[in-house]
Motif scaffolding. Structure first.
Motif, PDB file in Angstrom:
ATOM      1  N   UNK A  31      58.438   1.175 -43.129  1.00  0.00           N
ATOM      2  CA  UNK A  31      57.834  -0.003 -43.753  1.00  0.00           C
ATOM      3  C   UNK A  31      58.068  -1.242 -42.882  1.00  0.00           C
ATOM      4  N   UNK A  32      59.248  -1.348 -42.289  1.00  0.00           N
ATOM      5  CA  UNK A  32      59.540  -2.486 -41.402  1.00  0.00           C
ATOM      6  C   UNK A  32      58.610  -2.484 -40.198  1.00  0.00           C
ATOM      7  N   UNK A  33      58.369  -1.306 -39.628  1.00  0.00           N
ATOM      8  CA  UNK A  33      57.449  -1.223 -38.491  1.00  0.00           C
ATOM      9  C   UNK A  33      56.040  -1.640 -38.891  1.00  0.00           C
ATOM     10  N   UNK A  34      55.595  -1.241 -40.072  1.00  0.00           N
ATOM     11  CA  UNK A  34      54.268  -1.630 -40.549  1.00  0.00           C
ATOM     12  C   UNK A  34      54.210  -3.142 -40.733  1.00  0.00           C
ATOM     13  N   UNK A  35      55.269  -3.721 -41.305  1.00  0.00           N
ATOM     14  CA  UNK A  35      55.295  -5.170 -41.506  1.00  0.00           C
ATOM     15  C   UNK A  35      55.266  -5.912 -40.167  1.00  0.00           C
ATOM     16  N   UNK A  36      55.986  -5.405 -39.184  1.00  0.00           N
ATOM     17  CA  UNK A  36      55.979  -6.026 -37.855  1.00  0.00           C
ATOM     18  C   UNK A  36      54.580  -5.966 -37.259  1.00  0.00           C
ATOM     19  N   UNK A  37      53.940  -4.794 -37.368  1.00  0.00           N
ATOM     20  CA  UNK A  37      52.592  -4.631 -36.816  1.00  0.00           C
ATOM     21  C   UNK A  37      51.604  -5.568 -37.515  1.00  0.00           C
TER      22      UNK A  37
END
Length: 115
Positions: A64-70
Motif C-alpha cells: 500500500x505504501x508503494x502504491x501511495x508513493x506511485x
C-alpha cells in the motif's frame, strides 16, 4: 517427610513450546491472499500463527505504501504538466484573480445603478 524419590518416581513436567494458533476472520483471509501468502481461500488452513498473520499484514502495508508513493509521484507529474499547459494559455493565478475582481466590480456597479 524424609521420603526419598528415585529418579523414575519424579513427576515429569512437560513444557509445550507450541506457537499459539489463531482462526483467521474473513478479512484476515483476504489479507493473506492479497499479501501473496496463499493463492486461493481454500488453501488457507483452519488455524494460522500470529506471526504468519503479522507478516502478511506488514507485506500488505508495504504494498500500500508503494502504491501511495506511485500515486503521489504521478499526481506531481500531472500538476507539472497542467501548469505548463496553463502557462501556454497565459493563465496565472494573478490574471485569474484580477479578472474575477473586475467582474465582481462590474456586477456591483450594475447592481448599484439598478437600485
Amino acid at each position: 517427610m524424609g521420603q526419598c524419590l528415585e529418579s523414575g518416581d519424579m513427576p515429569q513436567e512437560t513444557y509445550s513450546h507450541r506457537v499459539p494458533l489463531h482462526k483467521p476472520t474473513d478479512w484476515e483471509r483476504k489479507i493473506l491472499i492479497w499479501a501473496g501468502r496463499f493463492k486461493k481461500e481454500e488453501e488457507i488452513p483452519e488455524t494460522i500463527s500470529f506471526e504468519m498473520l503479522d507478516a502478511a499484514k506488514n507485506k500488505l502495508r508495504v504494498k500500500i505504501s508503494y502504491v501511495m508513493i506511485a500515486l503521489t509521484v504521478a499526481g506531481g507529474i500531472l500538476m507539472v504538466i497542467e501548469g505548463k499547459q496553463a502557462v501556454k494559455r497565459h493563465e496565472s493565478l494573478t490574471s485569474l484573480n484580477l479578472e474575477k475582481k473586475a467582474r465582481l466590480r462590474e456586477e456591483a456597479a450594475m447592481k448599484a445603478k439598478t437600485e
